[in-house]
Design a protein around this motif. Structure first.
Motif, short mmCIF file in Angstrom:
data_model
loop_
_atom_site.label_atom_id
_atom_site.label_comp_id
_atom_site.label_asym_id
_atom_site.label_seq_id
_atom_site.Cartn_x
_atom_site.Cartn_y
_atom_site.Cartn_z
N PHE A 49 0.83 -1.20 0.00
CA PHE A 49 0.00 0.00 0.00
C PHE A 49 0.87 1.26 0.00
N PHE A 50 2.00 1.20 0.69
CA PHE A 50 2.93 2.33 0.70
C PHE A 50 3.48 2.58 -0.71
N LEU A 51 3.94 1.51 -1.37
CA LEU A 51 4.49 1.67 -2.73
C LEU A 51 3.42 2.12 -3.71
N GLN A 52 2.20 1.61 -3.55
CA GLN A 52 1.11 2.02 -4.43
C GLN A 52 0.80 3.50 -4.26
N SER A 53 0.72 3.97 -3.01
CA SER A 53 0.45 5.39 -2.77
C SER A 53 1.59 6.26 -3.28
N LEU A 54 2.82 5.83 -3.07
CA LEU A 54 3.97 6.59 -3.54
C LEU A 54 3.97 6.69 -5.07
N PHE A 55 3.62 5.61 -5.75
CA PHE A 55 3.57 5.63 -7.21
C PHE A 55 2.53 6.62 -7.72
N HIS A 56 1.33 6.56 -7.16
CA HIS A 56 0.28 7.47 -7.62
C HIS A 56 0.61 8.93 -7.29
N LEU A 57 1.29 9.15 -6.16
CA LEU A 57 1.69 10.52 -5.82
C LEU A 57 2.72 11.04 -6.81
N LEU A 58 3.72 10.22 -7.14
CA LEU A 58 4.74 10.65 -8.11
C LEU A 58 4.15 10.82 -9.50
N ALA A 59 3.22 9.94 -9.88
CA ALA A 59 2.61 10.04 -11.22
C ALA A 59 1.77 11.31 -11.34
N GLY A 60 0.94 11.59 -10.32
CA GLY A 60 0.11 12.80 -10.37
C GLY A 60 0.95 14.06 -10.30
N GLY A 61 1.97 14.07 -9.40
CA GLY A 61 2.84 15.23 -9.32
C GLY A 61 3.65 15.43 -10.58
N GLY A 62 4.11 14.32 -11.17
CA GLY A 62 4.85 14.44 -12.43
C GLY A 62 4.00 15.00 -13.56
N LEU A 63 2.71 14.64 -13.57
CA LEU A 63 1.81 15.18 -14.60
C LEU A 63 1.67 16.70 -14.45
N ILE A 64 1.51 17.18 -13.21
CA ILE A 64 1.39 18.63 -12.99
C ILE A 64 2.69 19.33 -13.34
N PHE A 65 3.82 18.76 -12.97
CA PHE A 65 5.11 19.37 -13.29
C PHE A 65 5.32 19.43 -14.81
N ALA A 66 4.94 18.37 -15.52
CA ALA A 66 5.09 18.34 -16.98
C ALA A 66 4.19 19.39 -17.64
N ILE A 67 2.97 19.55 -17.14
CA ILE A 67 2.07 20.57 -17.70
C ILE A 67 2.65 21.96 -17.46
N GLY A 68 3.21 22.18 -16.28
CA GLY A 68 3.85 23.47 -16.00
C GLY A 68 5.04 23.72 -16.91
N ALA A 69 5.86 22.69 -17.16
CA ALA A 69 7.02 22.84 -18.05
C ALA A 69 6.57 23.12 -19.48
N LEU A 70 5.53 22.44 -19.94
CA LEU A 70 5.00 22.69 -21.29
C LEU A 70 4.46 24.11 -21.40
N THR A 71 3.80 24.57 -20.35
CA THR A 71 3.27 25.95 -20.35
C THR A 71 4.40 26.96 -20.39
N GLY A 72 5.48 26.71 -19.65
CA GLY A 72 6.64 27.61 -19.70
C GLY A 72 7.26 27.68 -21.08
N TRP A 73 7.30 26.53 -21.78
CA TRP A 73 7.85 26.52 -23.14
C TRP A 73 6.94 27.30 -24.09
N ILE A 74 5.63 27.17 -23.91
CA ILE A 74 4.69 27.91 -24.75
C ILE A 74 4.82 29.41 -24.50
N SER A 75 5.06 29.80 -23.26
CA SER A 75 5.10 31.22 -22.92
C SER A 75 6.26 31.95 -23.61
N VAL A 76 7.31 31.22 -23.96
CA VAL A 76 8.46 31.86 -24.63
C VAL A 76 8.05 32.40 -26.00
N ASN A 77 7.09 31.75 -26.65
CA ASN A 77 6.65 32.14 -27.99
C ASN A 77 5.47 33.11 -28.00
N LEU A 78 5.08 33.59 -26.83
CA LEU A 78 3.99 34.56 -26.77
C LEU A 78 4.47 35.93 -27.23
#
Length: 402
Positions: free
Chosen positions: A103-132
């Motif tokens: 259960f610990f490993l399962q919770s850790l995996f879902h936490l890293l996956a969800g946090g990684g998704l938010i971090f990736a969206i933020g990084a993609l947004t930063g890359w888009i902002s350069v071309n504004l």
């Protein structure tokens, strides 16, 4: 008498004090094993994310991306409201209650996956902002990317309230308290990803460290409250896991305290004082300036009096006035966002950011570029030279074209 697991837990009696409620919760888990097992199963089910968990992160990340690009505080709030229940954050300390490494490993995996998704969206947004188009400002990124005591308190209180409500009502997700936890964890992570690819001088690692500190404290608070409310670890492994959580959280806080982050530059008055004394050719006097709303301070106009003796004998000396160039002093005065960015050229790469009220020196005449925007070249107190929109400056020094 045992409470059947198929029936809901009876409502609380009115007039119960908070200490009495805590004692009743502890007794319910210690004396009534069937009810305790049923509550633990219900909590573990609530803390196990499903497909909606990732769908909520995707939707909240898209709204957060719009908030960062538009520099809109209201959209940040909307992103937090659409975020999913952060069950894995509390599933990590709850694994100690279950005594389950899986259960610990399962919770850790879902936490890293969800946090990684938010971090990736933020990084993609930063890359888009350069071309504004030039002139876009992202001042709120530095706010969510830096440590703040109020934000830390919000995250800690949200974690404690969420844990208490999970134990008190194990069949219902505490979504209201979850908003505070999301605010303390998701926004710094998204801001960190944005700063990584945007090319600004905002330290993207700062947002990542803020996220880790908020996460560590949330896990510590949840682990301690599970113990206080009667959910003791089911095995020696659970006790060891709880100890590791607490020690790791304390170590993270100590490491955070030892790290040095760039502080905001305070606004200091420029040399010279406002005065009503008139200008005179015989002495250097400060120029008379009327203060603006931003309390802009102008430097004195230097007038040098030079006596030149001519070759023809004369009893009357000739006085020649030589005027030195007067620098134009201004202060950052962005109407929204609390500051502005300095770029290497009009509409170019961001060099640094300055908060409202910080003084700068204008070293060029206003330059009008394509699109009708007017840019000026400035120099900061730290020696950085770059360009900024004229509309983001306020000056009290008289100069042609201002």
């Amino acid at each position: 008498m045992n409470i059947p697991s198929s029936e809901p837990i009876p409502p609380e009696e009115e007039g119960e004090s908070l200490p009495y409620k805590h004692r009743r919760l502890r007794r319910s888990f210690s004396r009534d094993r069937d009810a305790g097992r049923s509550a633990i199963q219900s909590i573990s089910h609530l803390l196990s994310p499903s497909f909606d968990y990732y769908l909520g992160f995707l939707l909240a990340g898209m709204i957060c991306a719009a908030a960062m690009l538009l520099d809109a505080p209201g959209f940040y709030l909307l992103a937090v409201l659409f975020a999913p229940f952060l069950g894995p954050v509390f599933g990590i300390p709850f694994a100690a209650v279950l005594g389950s490494g899986w259960f610990f490993l399962q919770s850790l995996f879902h936490l890293l996956a969800g946090g990684g998704l938010i971090f990736a969206i933020g990084a993609l947004t930063g890359w888009i902002s350069v071309n504004l188009p030039a002139g876009a400002e992202f001042t709120l990124i530095s706010i969510h990317n830096a440590f703040s005591w109020p934000n830390l308190i919000v995250a800690v209180v949200g974690a404690g309230l969420t844990t208490y409500l999970l134990v008190r009502s194990p069949r219902q997700k505490p979504l209201v308290a979850n908003i505070a936890v999301v605010y303390g964890l998701m926004l710094p992570l998204a801001a960190s990803g944005f700063a990584l690819t945007n090319g600004t001088q905002v330290n993207w690692i700062g947002g990542l460290v803020v996220f880790l500190v908020h996460l560590a404290l949330s896990i510590i608070i949840a682990a301690v409250l599970f113990l206080v409310l009667g959910l003791k670890p089911a095995s020696l492994f659970g006790y060891a896991l709880t100890t590791v959580f607490i020690l790791a959280g304390i170590a993270a806080i100590l490491i955070f305290r030892g790290m040095q982050f760039p502080a905001q530059i305070p606004a200091e008055p420029l040399p010279g004082a406002l005065t009503d004394a008139p200008l005179s050719a015989s002495a250097t006097q400060p120029a008379t300036v009327t203060p603006t709303r931003a309390e802009i301070v102008a430097t004195p106009v230097q007038i040098t009096s030079t006596i030149t003796i001519t070759a023809v004998p004369s009893n009357t000396p000739t006085i020649t006035l030589t005027f030195e160039a007067t620098p134009i002093w201004a202060r950052i005065n962005a109407p929204s966002g609390g500051g502005a960015f300095i770029r290497d050229e009009p509409g170019g790469k961001i060099l640094t950011s300055l908060l409202n009220g910080i003084p700068v020196t204008v070293i060029s005449e206003p330059l009008r570029v394509t699109g009708g925007e007017i840019w000026v070249k400035i120099s900061t107190e730290s020696g950085t030279v770059g360009w900024i929109l004229q509309s983001l400056l306020a000056t009290a020094t008289p100069s042609p074209g201002w």
